[in-house]
Design an enzyme around this catalytic site. Structure first.
Site, PDB file in Angstrom:
ATOM      1  N   GLU A 270      36.725  46.825  44.107  1.00 17.44           N
ATOM      2  CA  GLU A 270      37.294  46.225  43.146  1.00 17.44           C
ATOM      3  C   GLU A 270      37.180  46.506  41.720  1.00 17.44           C
ATOM      4  O   GLU A 270      35.532  45.321  41.314  1.00 17.44           O
ATOM      5  CB  GLU A 270      37.761  44.800  44.382  1.00 17.44           C
ATOM      6  CG  GLU A 270      39.086  44.347  43.787  1.00 17.44           C
ATOM      7  CD  GLU A 270      38.406  42.905  44.477  1.00 17.44           C
ATOM      8  OE1 GLU A 270      38.163  43.288  45.307  1.00 17.44           O
ATOM      9  OE2 GLU A 270      39.969  42.160  44.120  1.00 17.44           O
TER      10      GLU A 270
ATOM     11  N   ASP B 298      33.450  44.070  45.292  1.00 20.05           N
ATOM     12  CA  ASP B 298      34.090  42.989  44.359  1.00 20.05           C
ATOM     13  C   ASP B 298      32.970  43.076  43.352  1.00 20.05           C
ATOM     14  O   ASP B 298      32.253  42.306  43.169  1.00 20.05           O
ATOM     15  CB  ASP B 298      35.172  42.404  44.595  1.00 20.05           C
ATOM     16  CG  ASP B 298      35.900  41.461  43.909  1.00 20.05           C
ATOM     17  OD1 ASP B 298      35.656  41.940  42.083  1.00 20.05           O
ATOM     18  OD2 ASP B 298      36.591  40.130  43.624  1.00 20.05           O
TER      19      ASP B 298
ATOM     20  N   LYS C 288      47.616  39.586  44.052  1.00 22.00           N
ATOM     21  CA  LYS C 288      47.765  37.922  43.996  1.00 22.00           C
ATOM     22  C   LYS C 288      48.636  37.416  43.589  1.00 22.00           C
ATOM     23  O   LYS C 288      48.904  37.145  41.821  1.00 22.00           O
ATOM     24  CB  LYS C 288      46.319  37.798  43.513  1.00 22.00           C
ATOM     25  CG  LYS C 288      45.289  38.126  43.952  1.00 22.00           C
ATOM     26  CD  LYS C 288      43.578  37.587  43.201  1.00 22.00           C
ATOM     27  CE  LYS C 288      42.591  37.195  44.053  1.00 22.00           C
ATOM     28  NZ  LYS C 288      41.246  37.405  42.733  1.00 22.00           N
TER      29      LYS C 288
ATOM     30  N   ASP D 244      42.087  44.295  40.385  1.00 22.74           N
ATOM     31  CA  ASP D 244      42.524  43.423  40.985  1.00 22.74           C
ATOM     32  C   ASP D 244      43.568  42.474  39.605  1.00 22.74           C
ATOM     33  O   ASP D 244      44.466  42.357  39.137  1.00 22.74           O
ATOM     34  CB  ASP D 244      41.069  42.532  41.579  1.00 22.74           C
ATOM     35  CG  ASP D 244      41.615  41.110  41.927  1.00 22.74           C
ATOM     36  OD1 ASP D 244      42.497  40.135  41.262  1.00 22.74           O
ATOM     37  OD2 ASP D 244      40.610  40.170  41.753  1.00 22.74           O
TER      38      ASP D 244
ATOM     39  N   GLY E  61      42.532  36.269  47.643  1.00 20.70           N
ATOM     40  CA  GLY E  61      42.754  34.898  47.731  1.00 20.70           C
ATOM     41  C   GLY E  61      42.525  34.819  47.103  1.00 20.70           C
ATOM     42  O   GLY E  61      41.589  34.865  45.766  1.00 20.70           O
TER      43      GLY E  61
ATOM     44  N   SER F 109      35.562  37.500  51.725  1.00 19.29           N
ATOM     45  CA  SER F 109      34.699  37.809  50.036  1.00 19.29           C
ATOM     46  C   SER F 109      33.832  36.539  50.348  1.00 19.29           C
ATOM     47  O   SER F 109      33.877  35.660  51.112  1.00 19.29           O
ATOM     48  CB  SER F 109      35.264  37.425  49.428  1.00 19.29           C
ATOM     49  OG  SER F 109      35.434  37.317  48.362  1.00 19.29           O
TER      50      SER F 109
ATOM     51  N   LYS G 274      30.343  40.200  47.170  1.00 14.67           N
ATOM     52  CA  LYS G 274      30.938  40.116  45.359  1.00 14.67           C
ATOM     53  C   LYS G 274      29.632  41.309  44.671  1.00 14.67           C
ATOM     54  O   LYS G 274      28.229  40.972  45.207  1.00 14.67           O
ATOM     55  CB  LYS G 274      30.673  38.915  44.617  1.00 14.67           C
ATOM     56  CG  LYS G 274      31.524  38.159  45.033  1.00 14.67           C
ATOM     57  CD  LYS G 274      33.102  38.561  44.574  1.00 14.67           C
ATOM     58  CE  LYS G 274      34.751  37.512  44.549  1.00 14.67           C
ATOM     59  NZ  LYS G 274      35.285  37.899  43.802  1.00 14.67           N
TER      60      LYS G 274
ATOM     61  N   LYS H 180      34.149  41.637  52.463  1.00 18.12           N
ATOM     62  CA  LYS H 180      33.793  41.703  50.457  1.00 18.12           C
ATOM     63  C   LYS H 180      32.486  41.406  50.210  1.00 18.12           C
ATOM     64  O   LYS H 180      32.530  39.765  50.463  1.00 18.12           O
ATOM     65  CB  LYS H 180      35.268  41.774  50.022  1.00 18.12           C
ATOM     66  CG  LYS H 180      35.154  41.338  48.893  1.00 18.12           C
ATOM     67  CD  LYS H 180      36.177  41.463  48.006  1.00 18.12           C
ATOM     68  CE  LYS H 180      36.723  39.877  46.812  1.00 18.12           C
ATOM     69  NZ  LYS H 180      37.754  40.049  46.084  1.00 18.12           N
TER      70      LYS H 180
HETATM   71  O1  NPG Z   1      39.411  34.046  50.650  1.00 18.44           O
HETATM   72  O2  NPG Z   1      40.342  32.921  49.120  1.00 18.44           O
HETATM   73  C1  NPG Z   1      39.439  33.567  48.874  1.00 18.44           C
HETATM   74  C2  NPG Z   1      38.728  34.186  48.198  1.00 18.44           C
HETATM   75  C3  NPG Z   1      38.765  34.808  47.794  1.00 18.44           C
HETATM   76  O3  NPG Z   1      35.923  35.507  46.818  1.00 18.44           O
HETATM   77  C4  NPG Z   1      37.964  35.488  47.098  1.00 18.44           C
HETATM   78  N1  NPG Z   1      38.475  35.504  45.645  1.00 18.44           N
HETATM   79  O4  NPG Z   1      37.297  37.822  42.371  1.00 18.44           O
HETATM   80  O5  NPG Z   1      39.212  38.100  44.648  1.00 18.44           O
HETATM   81  C5  NPG Z   1      38.227  37.399  43.481  1.00 18.44           C
HETATM   82  C6  NPG Z   1      37.956  36.064  43.912  1.00 18.44           C
HETATM   83  C7  NPG Z   1      38.350  34.008  43.032  1.00 18.44           C
HETATM   84  C8  NPG Z   1      38.238  33.129  43.707  1.00 18.44           C
HETATM   85  C9  NPG Z   1      38.642  34.587  42.446  1.00 18.44           C
HETATM   86  C10 NPG Z   1      38.744  31.888  42.750  1.00 18.44           C
HETATM   87  C11 NPG Z   1      39.272  33.474  41.328  1.00 18.44           C
HETATM   88  C12 NPG Z   1      39.509  32.577  41.592  1.00 18.44           C
END
Ligand code: NPG
Length: 369
Positions: free
Chosen positions: A213, A188, A262, A238, A290, A135, A163, A161
């Protein structure tokens, strides 16, 4: 098992790259860890909630309060605790899924260690390695973004991915698509758009994305159904998906045709498996999200991502994506895959010296009275 002791540790884990939140940039990941001990075994779980309530209403200090005040007393009062029984044991507390998931992970870990069973075996893994995506946050400019993406492609990630948000969408997507050729790409939005943006979002269709997403606020399932009707790019939820029932409802209403799972967001690994099973029965592919997990949660997520319905690469990145030093042995990418741990419980060992070194508060210890 009879739980004798619960320790709560709060650590500040240095990040290799700052993480943007609506409250500012974070250079450390605040992590709440639960360590449960009983029947001669122990287990660790981590809380995925962030420092600030910007991804969800839960945040780390709030989770700590719920855990200390309501969940730990329930655990210590029970004569026999099983991971399967936690739903009922915690039923008096409404919501607070990330807090509950923290203790569920620790109890599951201890339970599985006592029988020499791995997370993968317990959850129903069918693969011994999982395909990994990465991400990429909002960058200060396109050049910085492309440089970061190049590094991940070089490292072997099998899906990127990005943002996105209003003002940072079509151009970065077009430029990254051009840069990475046919490598799978998805976006996302973390709820950044409104229905006014439907025509604009439709322009993403030309970039062959795997999915978009969570474009809209989490409560608005109807808006996602509307978008899904007018865009070719598959819509994936999500934040909206907090339980099996909601997942089924959103799918049946046409709001999501792929689901991000998640475990922390849905209350734990057992609910995550239940969502996986429901999606599979409806022929809806899922993938594992994640939340900047340490090696503890990463190990468990990788086991989950090895279930048969996890058809798309997850945000199950290598430890090095976030941390120079992980709390457990690091997860290292091999040809774009991570190996599913096979040892008892999470299969990883917590480096307690790092828990001490990174502690930001005295541990809180609770025992049976
Ligand atoms: O690879 O652990 C990872 C993070 C991936 O960007 C990521 N997660 O919006 O999905 C999301 C975002 C996130 C991270 C959301 C931390 C909430 C807390």
């Amino acid at each position: 098992m009879r739980i004798e002791r619960v320790e709560l540790h709060t650590i500040g884990m240095p990040l290799v790259r700052p993480f943007e939140t609506s409250f500012g940039r974070q250079t450390e990941r605040d992590v709440l860890l639960a360590h449960v001990v009983g029947d001669g075994v122990d287990g660790w779980g981590e809380c995925v909630a962030g420092t600030t309530p910007d991804y969800s209403s839960e945040y780390v200090a709030g989770c700590a309060a719920i855990i200390e005040r309501f969940l730990v007393p329930a655990l210590l009062a029970a004569s026999d605790v099983t991971a399967d029984g936690l739903d009922e044991l915690f039923a008096g507390v409404i919501g607070h899924r990330m807090a509950k998931a923290t203790l569920e992970a620790a109890v599951l870990d201890a339970e599985l260690r006592s029988t020499g069973t791995s997370f993968g075996e317990r959850l129903g893994a069918v693969r011994d390695r999982v395909e990994c995506g990465v991400s990429v946050g909002i960058s200060p400019d396109i050049e910085t973004l492309l440089e970061e993406v190049d590094g991940y492609v070089e490292a072997g990630y099998r899906r990127i991915k990005l943002k996105i948000k209003p003002g940072w969408d079509l151009e970065p997507v077009a430029r990254v698509r051009e840069r990475i050729g046919t490598l799978p790409l998805q976006v996302d939005a973390n709820t950044a758009y409104t229905l006014d943006h439907v025509d604009h979002l439709r322009r993403l269709d030309e970039y062959g994305l795997l999915l978009i997403e969570q474009p809209f606020v989490e409560e608005d399932i109807a808006a996602h159904a509307l978008l899904a009707d007018s865009i070719d790019t598959p819509v994936c939820l999500d934040e909206s998906i907090t339980s099996t029932g909601i997942a089924i409802d959103a799918i049946q209403r046409g709001a999501t045709s792929i689901v991000n799972i998640k475990p922390g967001r849905v209350g734990g690994y057992l609910e995550a498996v239940s969502i996986h099973d429901a999606c599979r029965a409806l022929d809806v592919p899922v993938w594992c999200g994640g939340m900047l997990e340490t090696g503890i949660g990463r190990a468990m997520n990788i086991a989950l991502a090895a279930l048969p319905g996890f058809a798309l690469p997850g945000d199950t990145s290598a430890s090095s994506r976030y941390f120079a030093e992980d709390l457990t042995e690091p997860f290292v990418l091999d040809d774009g895959y991570l190996a599913v741990p096979t040892g008892p419980g999470s299969g990883v060992t917590v480096r307690t010296e790092l828990v001490e070194r990174w502690a930001v508060a005295e541990p809180r210890v609770f025992t049976r009275s």
